[in-house]
Motif scaffolding. Structure first.
Motif, short mmCIF file in Angstrom:
data_model
loop_
_atom_site.label_atom_id
_atom_site.label_comp_id
_atom_site.label_asym_id
_atom_site.label_seq_id
_atom_site.Cartn_x
_atom_site.Cartn_y
_atom_site.Cartn_z
N ILE A 214 9.41 17.09 -41.44
CA ILE A 214 8.31 17.45 -42.39
C ILE A 214 9.45 18.19 -43.48
N PHE A 215 10.04 19.45 -42.91
CA PHE A 215 10.83 19.86 -43.60
C PHE A 215 11.14 19.65 -44.85
N ALA A 216 11.94 18.26 -44.54
CA ALA A 216 12.48 17.68 -45.63
C ALA A 216 11.57 17.02 -47.02
N TYR A 217 10.68 16.61 -46.09
CA TYR A 217 9.76 16.10 -47.46
C TYR A 217 8.60 16.79 -47.82
N ALA A 218 8.99 18.19 -47.32
CA ALA A 218 8.18 19.86 -48.30
C ALA A 218 9.63 19.95 -49.03
N SER A 219 10.41 20.32 -48.78
CA SER A 219 11.70 20.80 -49.26
C SER A 219 11.44 19.66 -51.09
N GLY A 220 10.80 18.37 -50.69
CA GLY A 220 11.58 17.31 -51.55
C GLY A 220 10.41 17.14 -52.87
N ASN A 221 9.36 17.68 -51.85
CA ASN A 221 7.70 18.08 -53.39
C ASN A 221 7.97 18.99 -53.28
N SER A 222 7.82 19.32 -55.18
CA SER A 222 7.65 20.59 -55.93
C SER A 222 6.67 21.34 -55.74
N VAL A 223 5.63 20.80 -55.33
CA VAL A 223 4.47 20.80 -55.13
C VAL A 223 4.59 21.88 -53.49
N PHE A 224 4.61 21.75 -53.00
CA PHE A 224 4.61 21.60 -50.96
C PHE A 224 5.55 22.84 -50.72
N SER A 225 6.63 22.57 -51.82
CA SER A 225 7.84 23.49 -51.83
C SER A 225 7.52 24.66 -52.23
N GLN A 226 6.49 24.92 -53.66
CA GLN A 226 6.20 26.33 -54.44
C GLN A 226 5.06 26.67 -52.98
N TYR A 227 3.96 26.03 -52.71
CA TYR A 227 3.07 26.82 -52.06
C TYR A 227 3.71 27.09 -51.02
#
Length: 360
Positions: A214-227
């Motif tokens: 879940i952390f990897a998915y969020a870190s690799g997504n610019s929108v989720f990582s920023q949010y």
């Protein structure tokens, strides 16, 4: 592999665009690894049984363990084969992080295989000498750390972040190599120490891998990582598929490893999986989170360190036996009770870690 095929087939049917979605490939990766593990499990166990050598049983341990003598070990081979095949099928093979984690799995798996081989085939219960094992772990752990350091493409990839403290970012510089080395080698040994009861190590590994995915998915997504205000690591999202494959293969292995175990993981699985978890945490910049998620592994390791230090300094033992799961057994807890309670603690720790995604 299948991703490239699906992209080519999109020219004929839009349905295949579904496989561009990382979440879909992660789900398929977990299911594929699970299927491979269940499919290959009986034949792998049968081949291991032909070696006529089981995991050595400590004579100073709980008497209930003596009945396990002769149970095939090296079952971690099944996990590595299943998750490796699934990753190669569903991950984007142009992603360097995928290959780094697979290389770590293979390297540490070979160390574990050598240790298990000496125990089983050579009939040496001590296996690979500790100094030789640690030297090999250090070599491969340092190589992985150096590769991550010299291939990083942004300063944030070598910055230390702490959960709950969104404004704290500590540039590590070359110290990143030291941090990555200790996390890879440390968690490799931590999972290995935890692998002492039927299913005890593999279920926390499954849960931690799912959490890191879940952390990897969020870190690799610019929108989720920023949010979510977590480090953005372009390309790290593909590690969600590796994590899903670890979880799927681990659940398949648990089918055979649950109490009473038909097969043990052995060092080939424990060393490799622990090193992989450490590597993934370093890549997605969640080293501190892994300490929380993998709290069971940390506690098991600390119990050994405390026991050794106490005995050398005072001549007295803090625990009846270390690692700590044996302490509870010698206190009279049945093995299944120890296992399930440790699983529950691990589940809680993973949930707490995931909660930090919003508490920043």
């Amino acid at each position: 592999m299948l991703l490239e095929l699906a992209r080519w087939l999109q020219g004929f049917a839009r349905f295949f665009a579904l496989f561009d979605y990382l979440t879909m490939r992660a789900i398929l990766g977990a299911l594929t690894a699970l299927a491979f593990s269940l499919w290959w499990g009986p034949s792998v166990i049968a081949r291991l049984a032909k070696l006529k050598g089981g995991q050595p049983i400590r004579t100073d341990g709980p008497q209930s363990h003596f009945a396990k003598a002769g149970t095939p070990t090296m079952g971690g081979m099944l996990i590595l084969l299943s998750l490796g095949a699934s990753t190669l099928l569903w991950a984007d093979l142009r992603n360097r992080y995928v290959w780094i984690v697979l290389a770590v799995l293979v390297a540490f798996g070979l160390i574990g295989w050598l240790d298990d081989w000496i125990k089983i085939v050579k009939r040496d219960p001590n296996g690979l000498k500790s100094r030789h094992k640690y030297a090999l772990q250090s070599l491969f752990g340092l190589l992985a750390a150096l590769v991550l350091f010299y291939t990083q493409d942004a300063a944030s990839n070598t910055t230390l972040y702490l959960p709950l403290l969104k404004n704290v970012a500590i540039p590590m510089g070359a110290m990143f190599i030291v941090l990555a080395y200790f996390w890879i080698v440390g968690f490799s040994n931590a999972v290995n120490l935890t692998d002492g009861l039927d299913g005890l190590a593999i279920m926390p590994t499954v849960m931690v891998a799912a959490g890191l995915g879940i952390f990897a998915y969020a870190s690799g997504n610019s929108v989720f990582s920023q949010y979510l205000q977590i480090p953005a690591v372009p390309g790290a999202g593909e590690l969600a598929i590796v994590c899903a494959a670890i979880a799927g293969a681990g659940l398949g292995f648990l089918w055979f490893n649950t109490y009473p175990a038909m097969v043990f993981m052995g060092d080939i699985g424990a060393l490799a999986l622990g090193a992989a978890l450490g590597t993934i945490a370093v890549i997605v910049r969640q080293e501190a989170i892994l300490v929380v998620m993998g709290g069971i592994f940390v506690i098991e390791t600390l119990s050994v360190m405390i026991q050794v230090a106490s005995f050398k300094l005072t001549g007295k033992r803090v625990f009846r036996m270390a690692p700590i799961h044996h302490h509870f057994e010698l206190k009279g807890w049945p093995e299944p009770r120890v296992i399930v309670r440790f699983w529950i603690i691990s589940f809680i720790l993973v949930l707490v870690s995931l909660a930090t995604l919003k508490v920043r």
